[in-house]
Write an enzyme that holds these catalytic residues in place. Structure first.
Site, mmCIF file in Angstrom:
data_model
loop_
_atom_site.group_PDB
_atom_site.id
_atom_site.type_symbol
_atom_site.label_atom_id
_atom_site.label_comp_id
_atom_site.label_asym_id
_atom_site.label_seq_id
_atom_site.Cartn_x
_atom_site.Cartn_y
_atom_site.Cartn_z
ATOM 1 N N TYR A 148 1.634 2.363 -7.830
ATOM 2 C CA TYR A 148 1.518 0.958 -7.425
ATOM 3 C C TYR A 148 0.445 0.316 -8.275
ATOM 4 C CZ TYR A 148 0.411 -3.116 -4.450
ATOM 5 O OH TYR A 148 0.163 -4.382 -3.978
ATOM 6 N N ASP A 243 -3.942 2.955 -15.051
ATOM 7 C CA ASP A 243 -4.360 2.153 -13.903
ATOM 8 C C ASP A 243 -5.349 2.975 -13.094
ATOM 9 O OD1 ASP A 243 -2.680 0.259 -11.254
ATOM 10 O OD2 ASP A 243 -4.746 0.934 -11.481
ATOM 11 N N LYS A 278 -11.405 -2.224 -7.042
ATOM 12 C CA LYS A 278 -11.997 -1.511 -5.907
ATOM 13 C C LYS A 278 -13.501 -1.243 -6.067
ATOM 14 C CE LYS A 278 -7.529 0.447 -4.593
ATOM 15 N NZ LYS A 278 -7.207 -0.129 -3.270
HETATM 16 P P1 KE4 Z 1 -5.526 -5.115 -5.520
HETATM 17 O O1 KE4 Z 1 -4.765 -6.287 -6.103
HETATM 18 O O2 KE4 Z 1 -5.077 -4.781 -4.119
HETATM 19 O O3 KE4 Z 1 -7.033 -5.275 -5.652
HETATM 20 O O4 KE4 Z 1 -5.191 -3.834 -6.432
HETATM 21 C C1 KE4 Z 1 -3.854 -3.463 -6.608
HETATM 22 C C2 KE4 Z 1 -3.816 -1.992 -6.994
HETATM 23 C C3 KE4 Z 1 -3.625 -1.665 -8.325
HETATM 24 N N1 KE4 Z 1 -3.600 -0.378 -8.730
HETATM 25 C C4 KE4 Z 1 -3.776 0.632 -7.844
HETATM 26 C C5 KE4 Z 1 -3.739 2.046 -8.341
HETATM 27 C C6 KE4 Z 1 -3.982 0.349 -6.466
HETATM 28 O O5 KE4 Z 1 -4.137 1.372 -5.591
HETATM 29 C C7 KE4 Z 1 -4.002 -0.979 -6.028
HETATM 30 C C8 KE4 Z 1 -4.177 -1.355 -4.567
HETATM 31 N N2 KE4 Z 1 -4.159 -0.278 -3.648
HETATM 32 C C9 KE4 Z 1 -3.732 -0.599 -2.300
HETATM 33 C C10 KE4 Z 1 -3.751 0.675 -1.445
HETATM 34 N N3 KE4 Z 1 -2.973 1.701 -1.967
HETATM 35 C C11 KE4 Z 1 -4.589 -1.656 -1.692
HETATM 36 C C12 KE4 Z 1 -4.366 -1.876 -0.217
HETATM 37 C C13 KE4 Z 1 -3.603 -3.144 0.028
HETATM 38 O O6 KE4 Z 1 -2.646 -3.439 -0.711
HETATM 39 O O7 KE4 Z 1 -3.986 -3.834 0.998
#
Ligand code: KE4
Length: 442
Positions: A148, A243, A278
């Site tokens: 993701y 990523d 994060k």
């Molecule tokens: P954000 O746009 O949520 O800051 O980051 C997206 C993203 C990109 N790449 C990786 C590997 C990620 O894990 C994420 C976001 N992770 C999720 C949980 N697996 C965030 C939780 C959510 O979507 O509320």
């Protein structure tokens, strides 16, 4: 206290939220969709703990989905935020702190010579994709099922049913045009990578992947897979994008590149671009993308690839990120986190073995997943055959006993530097009861 009374205020607050916010949440991951029931509503956090608005205390293994590696309300982070806020919240102009954060990240993360700060991991991944396309003047992107990268239109595609399925949107509102250039393969499928490049190589702008996956639960790469991705991208002139939104500063000071290097899984030549988020914001909104200077100089205003953001490099968020990374650089808690994570995961596995409960414990440093699965999880096809009903039972049995886990079998759990043996051993004591319950009809 009955179940109903124990969460009464959360229930009322959540019902109120549902009247004005879709699903009562500002991100679907929080909605408990994977485990049923309604989410608890949080009042506050401190160290390894959070409290809901009914006053229930939990040992927290979500940590805001990864950012809070130092634990909640770390004094150095809170003080930095307060100090920055007193000087103003945003200027829309350069500040020295942004440069300091950029310099620190480039010092820590291999293969990052220049970096652009944005507001989220999604924004960072989206921008890195655009940069790869602009730099190579090509259009196709390869991603992997189960990885993701945020809600980027072009990456919201179905898991590839055949080896090299061109992207079929997996969300309404994402047009077929925006995913037409996305090739979705299966993680750890070396042959599929080689086949895709044999078929599309000269049109592929980049490959984006989680070098250690967190988003199907924790899944480690094979050395052959990472080497093939690096070899094929180099051979055909495509960019390799790691990523590390989740793994950056999580699994090691140098992120997944360092962690995998110690395991002999990281190719000698690293990625061309790295996406971060994060932890670099310490709980406030910061994302970033960076890489070799000659690639990053394609980014506006010096180059032709446009990207912008009103609050990019926001002083409060940057102060939070800087305080977090400086504390990580000072304390280097990674060996401590490794010991706690090993203690927890070995303990959970021992309990499952005693109960003859089919399971896989998969982890990288302080990010871990307990899969209820008969076989090791190496890709999305295996992950989705996990026993999700059993996971849901486990989740609730732990929550009711004061342990807050990610509300999905397909997410990573996180240990913070504020956790200690006391929290790990308390978690294991609760897990003995919770896992025994999982055997009943699940
Ligand atoms: P954000 O746009 O949520 O800051 O980051 C997206 C993203 C990109 N790449 C990786 C590997 C990620 O894990 C994420 C976001 N992770 C999720 C949980 N697996 C965030 C939780 C959510 O979507 O509320």
């Amino acid at each position: 206290m009955t179940f109903l009374n124990k969460y009464q205020r959360s229930r009322e607050a959540f019902r109120r939220a549902c009247r004005i916010i879709p699903g009562g949440v500002n991100s679907p991951a929080r909605a408990f969709g994977g485990v049923g029931g309604e989410p608890i509503v949080i009042e506050r956090g401190q160290g390894a703990y959070i409290w809901d608005i009914d006053g229930n205390q939990y040992i927290d293994y979500v940590g805001s989905w990864g950012p809070l590696i130092l634990g909640h309300a770390h004094p150095a982070v809170v003080a930095a935020i307060e100090q920055a806020a007193r000087k103003g919240t945003s200027f829309g102009a350069p500040t020295e702190a942004e440069t300091e954060l950029a310099e620190l990240i480039c010092r820590a993360i291999p293969n990052v010579e220049m970096i652009r700060l944005v507001n989220s991991g999604t924004e960072a991944a989206m921008s890195a994709i655009r940069l790869a396309r602009g730099y190579t003047r090509r259009e196709r992107i390869i991603k992997f099922a189960g990885c993701y990268h945020g809600h980027v239109d072009s990456l919201l595609v179905q898991a590839g049913s055949s080896a090299t399925t061109l992207g079929v949107p997996n969300s309404l509102g994402v047009t077929s045009g925006s995913t037409a250039d996305t090739i979705c393969l299966h993680y750890n499928d070396t042959a599929a990578v080689e086949q895709a490049f044999a078929q599309f190589g000269s049109t592929i702008a980049g490959v984006i992947l989680e070098p250690i996956v967190g988003n199907m639960g924790v899944v480690l790469p094979t050395r052959d897979f990472l080497q093939a991705v690096r070899d094929e991208t180099r051979r055909y002139g495509a960019l390799l994008i790691y990523d590390e939104v989740m793994t950056g500063f999580r699994v090691a000071w140098g992120g997944a590149q360092e962690y995998l290097g110690k395991l002999g899984l990281q190719p000698a030549e690293g990625p061309d671009l790295v996406v971060l988020g994060k932890i670099i914001g310490g709980g406030l909104p910061v994302g970033a993308y960076g890489g070799r200077a000659e690639i990053m100089k394609f980014v506006a205003p010096v180059g032709p690839v446009f990207q912008a953001g009103t609050l990019s490099g926001n002083p409060i968020a940057v102060a939070s990120g800087l305080a977090t990374l400086r504390e990580l650089e000072r304390t280097r808690p990674y060996e401590y986190l490794e010991q706690l994570s090993r203690r927890l995961c070995e303990g959970l596995s021992e309990i499952c073995h005693r109960l003859d409960l089919p399971h896989q414990i998969q982890r990288a440093g302080s990010m871990w997943t307990l899969f209820f699965n008969e076989q090791p999880v190496s890709d999305y096809r295996i992950a989705i055959h996990s026993h999700t009903k059993r996971f849901a039972r486990f989740f609730w049995a732990m929550l009711e006993r004061g342990v807050y886990l990610p509300c999905s079998q397909f997410e990573a759990a996180f240990i913070s530097a504020a956790h200690g043996e006391r929290e790990i051993d308390a978690t294991l004591a609760v897990a003995r009861q919770a896992l025994a319950e999982c055997l009943e009809n699940y």
